[in-house]
Each structure stands twice: as C-alpha cells, then as structure tokens.
Design a protein around this motif. Structure first.
Motif, mmCIF file in Angstrom:
data_model
loop_
_atom_site.group_PDB
_atom_site.id
_atom_site.type_symbol
_atom_site.label_atom_id
_atom_site.label_comp_id
_atom_site.label_asym_id
_atom_site.label_seq_id
_atom_site.Cartn_x
_atom_site.Cartn_y
_atom_site.Cartn_z
ATOM 1 N N LEU A 56 3.312 -2.467 -67.324
ATOM 2 C CA LEU A 56 2.094 -3.063 -66.763
ATOM 3 C C LEU A 56 2.181 -4.586 -66.756
ATOM 4 O O LEU A 56 1.637 -5.250 -65.871
ATOM 5 C CB LEU A 56 0.873 -2.619 -67.561
ATOM 6 C CG LEU A 56 0.585 -1.116 -67.631
ATOM 7 C CD1 LEU A 56 -0.690 -0.859 -68.421
ATOM 8 C CD2 LEU A 56 0.470 -0.522 -66.242
ATOM 9 N N GLU A 57 2.845 -5.144 -67.754
ATOM 10 C CA GLU A 57 2.987 -6.594 -67.847
ATOM 11 C C GLU A 57 4.059 -7.136 -66.902
ATOM 12 O O GLU A 57 4.204 -8.359 -66.757
ATOM 13 C CB GLU A 57 3.340 -6.985 -69.282
ATOM 14 C CG GLU A 57 2.217 -6.699 -70.280
ATOM 15 C CD GLU A 57 2.678 -6.784 -71.717
ATOM 16 O OE1 GLU A 57 1.814 -6.734 -72.608
ATOM 17 O OE2 GLU A 57 3.912 -6.903 -71.966
ATOM 18 N N GLY A 58 4.824 -6.238 -66.270
ATOM 19 C CA GLY A 58 5.871 -6.675 -65.357
ATOM 20 C C GLY A 58 7.152 -7.072 -66.037
ATOM 21 O O GLY A 58 7.998 -7.746 -65.434
ATOM 22 N N VAL A 81 0.813 -12.166 -60.343
ATOM 23 C CA VAL A 81 0.039 -11.463 -61.366
ATOM 24 C C VAL A 81 -0.019 -12.238 -62.680
ATOM 25 O O VAL A 81 -1.076 -12.325 -63.315
ATOM 26 C CB VAL A 81 0.626 -10.056 -61.609
ATOM 27 C CG1 VAL A 81 -0.100 -9.347 -62.746
ATOM 28 C CG2 VAL A 81 0.546 -9.230 -60.336
ATOM 29 N N ARG A 82 1.082 -12.834 -63.086
ATOM 30 C CA ARG A 82 1.177 -13.414 -64.424
ATOM 31 C C ARG A 82 0.120 -14.487 -64.709
ATOM 32 O O ARG A 82 -0.466 -14.492 -65.809
ATOM 33 C CB ARG A 82 2.589 -13.984 -64.647
ATOM 34 C CG ARG A 82 2.809 -14.555 -66.035
ATOM 35 C CD ARG A 82 2.728 -13.463 -67.087
ATOM 36 N NE ARG A 82 2.739 -14.014 -68.444
ATOM 37 C CZ ARG A 82 1.656 -14.336 -69.127
ATOM 38 N NH1 ARG A 82 0.450 -14.187 -68.590
ATOM 39 N NH2 ARG A 82 1.748 -14.799 -70.355
ATOM 40 N N PRO A 83 -0.196 -15.388 -63.784
ATOM 41 C CA PRO A 83 -1.207 -16.410 -64.104
ATOM 42 C C PRO A 83 -2.609 -15.844 -64.340
ATOM 43 O O PRO A 83 -3.462 -16.534 -64.901
ATOM 44 C CB PRO A 83 -1.186 -17.318 -62.857
ATOM 45 C CG PRO A 83 0.142 -17.092 -62.226
ATOM 46 C CD PRO A 83 0.442 -15.648 -62.475
ATOM 47 N N ARG A 84 -2.842 -14.600 -63.934
ATOM 48 C CA ARG A 84 -4.175 -14.009 -64.049
ATOM 49 C C ARG A 84 -4.276 -13.043 -65.232
ATOM 50 O O ARG A 84 -5.300 -12.392 -65.407
ATOM 51 C CB ARG A 84 -4.530 -13.283 -62.743
ATOM 52 C CG ARG A 84 -4.512 -14.202 -61.531
ATOM 53 C CD ARG A 84 -4.607 -13.455 -60.222
ATOM 54 N NE ARG A 84 -5.883 -12.778 -60.064
ATOM 55 C CZ ARG A 84 -6.163 -11.976 -59.030
ATOM 56 N NH1 ARG A 84 -5.252 -11.759 -58.082
ATOM 57 N NH2 ARG A 84 -7.350 -11.400 -58.951
ATOM 58 N N THR A 85 -3.213 -12.964 -66.018
ATOM 59 C CA THR A 85 -3.204 -12.047 -67.149
ATOM 60 C C THR A 85 -2.892 -12.785 -68.439
ATOM 61 O O THR A 85 -2.263 -13.844 -68.432
ATOM 62 C CB THR A 85 -2.163 -10.921 -66.960
ATOM 63 O OG1 THR A 85 -0.849 -11.501 -66.865
ATOM 64 C CG2 THR A 85 -2.438 -10.120 -65.696
ATOM 65 N N GLY A 86 -3.338 -12.200 -69.549
ATOM 66 C CA GLY A 86 -2.986 -12.691 -70.872
ATOM 67 C C GLY A 86 -2.309 -11.582 -71.644
ATOM 68 O O GLY A 86 -2.691 -10.414 -71.513
ATOM 69 N N VAL A 87 -1.323 -11.942 -72.446
ATOM 70 C CA VAL A 87 -0.524 -10.940 -73.156
ATOM 71 C C VAL A 87 -0.431 -11.306 -74.627
ATOM 72 O O VAL A 87 -0.043 -12.422 -74.979
ATOM 73 C CB VAL A 87 0.897 -10.831 -72.559
ATOM 74 C CG1 VAL A 87 1.724 -9.827 -73.350
ATOM 75 C CG2 VAL A 87 0.834 -10.432 -71.083
#
Length: 316
Positions: A56-58, A81-87
């Motif tokens: 899901l995180e790519g 996607v990455r700039p809109r997600t936090g991990v």
C-alpha cells in the motif's frame, strides 16, 4: 478528485505478494478503506500484515492484483501518492547525534507543505524534549518521534505499523486520542497492531489476516458477533445442571461444568440471561460468581486462529 476517490481512499483487489523462493505472504486479499476511516489489519506474526502495508505504501510491486491509494497506483505513481501520505514504520532509523528538533527539521525538508516541527512535536508529547539527542530518548519516546515524522507533512492517508509498541499506558492512550483527532479532521488511517484492545477501541472496521488471507472482516462489533457470548456462575448447593430449564430453550449452544461452576455459551445473550435469572428468582436461589459478557475481539481473534489451524491440520 473523482467520486470513487472520495468514497474509497484505499482499494485493494485480489492482492498477492510473493517473496524469493516462492513464499506467498499475501494470498489474494480484497478490502477498501473510506475517507476519514480508521481501518485495522490484525493477525499473528507472519500473517501478512506488514507485507500488505508495504504494498500500500508503494515500497514493492504486487505479484498480482490491484492497489489504489487516493486513486493512484502507489508503486507506479509513487511520486504522486507519497507527498499525500504519512508512514510510521515499526522501527525508524534516526541519526543518534541529532536532537529531536533537528531530526524533525531535517525530515521537514524532505516533504512539501511541512508543518512546523514544534507543532508536530507538541502533538506527540515531545515538545519539552526538542533539545534532547535522539540517542538519549527512551524506546517509547522514539516511537513518538516516529509518529511526529509521519505527521509532519499533514498527510491525507496515514499508515501506522504497530504505532504503540514500546509505549507505556499513558503514551498509548495519548496516541489513541491523537489518532481519533486525526480521523475527525478527515485523515484516513490504516494501522496494524498486536494490541486487540487498541483495534477494538480505535478501528471503525478491521480485517483479521491468517496466513496471508482475510479470515474475518467488518466492524469490531460484527466480528465479535460471530463468536458466542458467555454466562458463568456457581451452581447453588444441592442444585445440579439438570435442575435448570432446558438449555436449548434458553438459547444456549454449548456448556462446560467445572466442579460447581457452570459456563454457558450463547448467541442470544439477552434471552439466555433473562431466562436464567427468571428461573433463579422463581426458584429462590442465588447464582454466585455470576458473570455475563459478550464476546471480545480477543476471543474472536483467538477463535479464528484456532479454527484455521484445526482446519489445516484436518486437511493434512
């Protein structure tokens, strides 16, 4: 943003992940997560939770199946996607000589639209530790720093992999409250956890993974409703099981006797409890050590794992 993205921020269809040597860690799972929802992935060690979250995180490409996060393929369209997600990973690797504030400032430089480091450190209870070097933090404080860095970009989707591992009871409760606040602001949260109380108290919906497959899914109430409730009490002196009303008329599906203690299982808790207490009142007896409770998520989880293992042994 299309309608589907608004409704389902995360979509997973027939997802599979295979490691070298042919080991299939994720075996065709399907689920979706709505915007502003907290979704928990549960499972024993090796069930496929982290393998699923990494897809899901790519961080890896699925062997088969389809993943969409915010309407995009998180692997092929990672830059979108990455700039809109936090991990928040299970373990973060921080330069030990940097201070907490310096670490947050360094991380902020890697994301667009970063929140002030002081703001996110205060959110996770590290405001007073900003000048402390990372190597001097306790394990629980490092987990708080992990969470702060996951939040620094003000993400629309937040992935939390075992977020409260290593935290004390107070830290765990604080983290729960923060996650609830994020949900109220519209953040979508997908978390994995070994703490079933955490999933039961936080998650709007959840899925229980077993050996790479979804064994049960739904709201916590829906998953626990599949397991029987329990009534236990100590039989009065000179009274025996046969003196009770017929158990099937009470809606009881199973029972055990341990000395003078009787344990009943039922999917109709109100009916069984009302019938039993009515009988005791009419008979003029006291049901000592009476305990009436619905099934817990822990019981559902353990029951699903046990049944899956028994089924596997039977098939063998």
């Amino acid at each position: 943003m299309d309608r589907n993205e608004r409704e389902h921020v995360i979509e997973v269809t027939d997802l599979r992940r295979v490691y070298g040597g042919g080991f299939e860690a994720v075996r065709g799972i399907t689920f979706s997560v709505a915007r502003g929802e907290i979704f928990a992935l549960l499972g024993t060690n090796g069930a496929g939770k982290t393998s699923t979250v990494e897809l899901l995180e790519g961080l890896a490409k699925p062997a088969e199946g389809r993943v969409r996060v915010l309407g995009h393929d998180p692997y092929a369209e990672r830059a979108v996607v990455r700039p809109r997600t936090g991990v928040m990973l299970q373990e973060g690797g921080f330069p030990s000589e940097l201070t907490v504030a310096e670490t947050a400032r360094m991380w902020a430089g890697c994301v667009s639209g970063a929140r002030p480091e002081g703001e996110v450190l205060a959110l996770v209870g590290l405001g007073r530790r900003a000048g402390v070097r990372v190597k001097q933090l306790s394990g629980g404080e490092r987990r708080r720093l992990d969470l702060a860095l996951a939040l620094i970009g003000d993400p629309e989707v937040l992935f939390l992999d075992e977020p409260t591992t290593g935290l004390d009871a107070e830290g765990r409760r604080d983290t729960w409250e923060l996650v609830r606040t994020l949900r109220e602001r519209g953040t979508t949260v997908l978390l994995t956890t070994h703490y079933l109380e955490e999933a039961e108290g936080l998650a709007d919906r959840l899925a229980i993974l077993h050996e790479g497959r979804i064994a049960a899914a739904g709201t916590p109430a829906e998953v626990t409703a599949s397991r029987p409730a329990r009534i236990s009490f100590e039989l009065p002196d000179n009274w025996f099981l046969g003196d009770l009303p017929p158990l099937d008329e009470l809606g009881v599906t199973g029972h055990e006797v341990d000395g003078r203690v009787l344990r009943l299982r039922t999917h109709q808790l109100q009916r069984a409890a009302t019938g039993l207490l009515g009988w005791a009142d009419r008979a003029g007896v006291e049901l000592r050590r009476l305990d009436v409770r619905s099934a817990s998520l822990e019981e559902a989880f353990l029951g699903i794992a046990r049944e899956a293992s028994e089924s596997k042994e039977y098939a063998a």
